[in-house]
Design a protein around this motif. Structure first.
Motif, PDB file in Angstrom:
ATOM      1  N   ASP A 196       2.242   2.723  -9.072  1.00 46.23           N
ATOM      2  CA  ASP A 196       1.241   3.337  -9.945  1.00 46.23           C
ATOM      3  C   ASP A 196       0.601   4.565  -9.302  1.00 46.23           C
ATOM      4  O   ASP A 196       0.015   5.394 -10.009  1.00 46.23           O
ATOM      5  N   ARG A 197       0.719   4.670  -7.984  1.00 50.76           N
ATOM      6  CA  ARG A 197       0.105   5.811  -7.286  1.00 50.76           C
ATOM      7  C   ARG A 197       1.078   6.982  -7.117  1.00 50.76           C
ATOM      8  O   ARG A 197       0.745   7.973  -6.477  1.00 50.76           O
ATOM      9  N   GLU A 198       2.275   6.841  -7.662  1.00 50.05           N
ATOM     10  CA  GLU A 198       3.316   7.855  -7.480  1.00 50.05           C
ATOM     11  C   GLU A 198       3.470   8.684  -8.757  1.00 50.05           C
ATOM     12  O   GLU A 198       3.855   8.168  -9.807  1.00 50.05           O
ATOM     13  N   PRO A 199       3.178   9.996  -8.685  1.00 50.87           N
ATOM     14  CA  PRO A 199       3.283  10.839  -9.901  1.00 50.87           C
ATOM     15  C   PRO A 199       4.719  11.196 -10.270  1.00 50.87           C
ATOM     16  O   PRO A 199       5.009  11.410 -11.451  1.00 50.87           O
ATOM     17  N   LYS A 226      10.302   3.371  -5.894  1.00 50.34           N
ATOM     18  CA  LYS A 226       9.271   2.510  -5.313  1.00 50.34           C
ATOM     19  C   LYS A 226       9.136   1.200  -6.097  1.00 50.34           C
ATOM     20  O   LYS A 226       8.834   0.143  -5.519  1.00 50.34           O
ATOM     21  N   THR A 227       9.342   1.267  -7.407  1.00 53.82           N
ATOM     22  CA  THR A 227       9.282   0.038  -8.204  1.00 53.82           C
ATOM     23  C   THR A 227      10.365  -0.939  -7.774  1.00 53.82           C
ATOM     24  O   THR A 227      10.114  -2.138  -7.628  1.00 53.82           O
ATOM     25  N   HIS A 249       3.166   1.208  -3.699  1.00 52.98           N
ATOM     26  CA  HIS A 249       2.601   0.927  -5.018  1.00 52.98           C
ATOM     27  C   HIS A 249       3.038   2.011  -6.011  1.00 52.98           C
ATOM     28  O   HIS A 249       2.677   3.183  -5.880  1.00 52.98           O
ATOM     29  N   SER A 289       0.822  -1.203   0.000  1.00 55.09           N
ATOM     30  CA  SER A 289       0.000   0.000   0.000  1.00 55.09           C
ATOM     31  C   SER A 289       0.857   1.254   0.000  1.00 55.09           C
ATOM     32  O   SER A 289       0.536   2.253  -0.664  1.00 55.09           O
ATOM     33  N   ARG A 310       8.802   7.111  -8.452  1.00 54.94           N
ATOM     34  CA  ARG A 310       8.150   5.909  -8.961  1.00 54.94           C
ATOM     35  C   ARG A 310       9.172   4.818  -9.243  1.00 54.94           C
ATOM     36  O   ARG A 310       8.958   3.637  -8.956  1.00 54.94           O
TER      37      ARG A 310
END
Length: 379
Positions: A234-237, A245-246, A232, A229, A242
């Motif tokens: 996909d929730r990071e602009p 986090k990936t 994730h 949660s 991003r």
């Protein structure tokens, strides 16, 4: 050449998981958790050290031991040829010829242990008054008979009896086939036997075990979901965030697939989702559940470490405890021994060209020195 055993920090330290308290003494469960974390840290570092050392060991075997073993066989073959030529020279006494034959047989046998060589086999047969292939077949048959008497299985004719690994694999396959032919299942019980109805106590024990396994699985899943949660991608602009986090999410997924609670907790600490104070505040039952899972991980680590050490003891015919340092010291000793043997044989090859020097050398050889190595050649 000196090589490091492994880096100063072969495995990341377990940080942030040790529980501390400034307000009250640690509870029994908290102390047990800290003790378990310390054992996991030690085991993980030990396994990392073994893995790195095995890479060094394999590289040194290929780059240092194998070339020397090849060179040793070449020098042995060259000296065997030179001594064979000297054997027929005039002025060599009968006693000296017997010594020469003993040495030729010893050298030829050394070459044949390393490779198949028709020339060395012929010299072995000529000077030993025997047949190398027949001796090998007899020795293999004797070993097979001994193993059959111990394990009750017959090894096939295509098994390489010079390879302990091949013999062990064939023994295992034969014993498994025998068990299947006897109609036994994995537990050793006849496959045709009717299943026994579990007792009430056994049913209760199995139910508790299933419930515990389900609870442990749910515990790992809960930690995973909290991480997923927060991370994730996909929730990071932000593109850079991003990407970070990936990469973190990939580590989370790998830890979850391996059911590695320790790694998931470390990732929670890394992203500052939890800290030591959070863990110290866990309910005793939750802490106990963590310990159950971590104990299973510790057992898995110990099984892998013990497997590595057992395989090495079998492969190298070593007894007792073995460490990464001792393993590489074993390589050092083998390299030094091979270098010394090659130097000795090179020196003997050099003097074999001079009959007078050869005769003096033969006179210096004592039967005990060579008989033990070869098995007792009469002269």
């Amino acid at each position: 050449m000196t090589l490091p055993l492994f880096s100063d920090d072969p495995a990341p330290a377990i940080t942030g998981l040790v529980l501390t308290s400034t307000e009250a003494p640690l509870s029994k469960e908290q102390k047990a958790f800290n003790n378990l974390v310390a054992k996991l840290d030690k085991a993980r570092r030990k396994l990392a050290g073994w893995r790195e050392t095995l890479v060094v060991f394999q590289r040194r075997c290929a780059g240092e031991l194998l070339p020397r073993e090849t060179r040793l066989a070449e020098v042995q073959a060259g000296l065997a040829r030179a001594l064979h030529a000297a054997h027929g020279q005039k002025g060599v006494t009968a006693a000296e010829r017997r010594k020469l034959s003993m040495l030729i047989v010893e050298l030829a046998a050394g070459v044949l242990q390393a490779r198949d060589d028709a020339e060395m086999k012929a010299l072995y047969n000529e000077h030993g008054g025997t047949d190398y292939d027949a001796e090998t077949e007899a020795a293999d048959a004797e070993l097979k008979a001994m193993l059959a008497g111990i394990f009750g299985v017959e090894l096939g004719g295509d098994v390489d009896m010079r390879s302990p690994e091949a013999v062990a694999a064939e023994l295992e396959a034969q014993m498994r086939a025998r068990a299947e032919a006897a109609g036994e299942d994995d537990d050793g019980a006849p496959a045709s036997a009717p299943p026994r109805r579990p007792s009430a106590r056994q049913q209760a024990r199995e139910a508790r075990q299933a419930a515990e396994e389900k609870a442990m699985s749910q515990t790992v899943r809960d930690v995973y979901r909290k991480l997923a949660s927060a991370l994730h991608p996909d929730r990071e602009p932000d593109p850079a965030e991003r990407q970070r986090k990936t990469a973190l999410m990939q580590r989370v997924n790998e830890a979850y697939q391996a059911n590695n609670l320790l790694r998931l907790l470390e990732l929670q600490i890394e992203i500052e989702q939890i800290d030591s104070a959070h863990l110290a505040g866990l309910a005793p039952e939750r802490l106990k559940r963590y310990q159950q899972i971590l104990r299973a991980q510790l057992q898995d680590l110990e099984v892998e470490i013990n497997g590595i050490e057992y395989d090495l003891r079998q492969q190298l015919n070593l007894r007792g405890r073995i460490t990464p340092k001792a393993l590489l010291q074993h390589v050092d000793a083998d390299v030094a021994a091979l270098d010394g043997e090659i130097r000795r044989l090179d020196g003997e090859l050099a003097l074999s060209a001079d009959l007078k020097a050869l005769k003096a050398w033969l006179k210096s050889i004592r039967p005990a020195r060579r008989q033990e190595a070869w098995g007792g050649f009469p002269f």
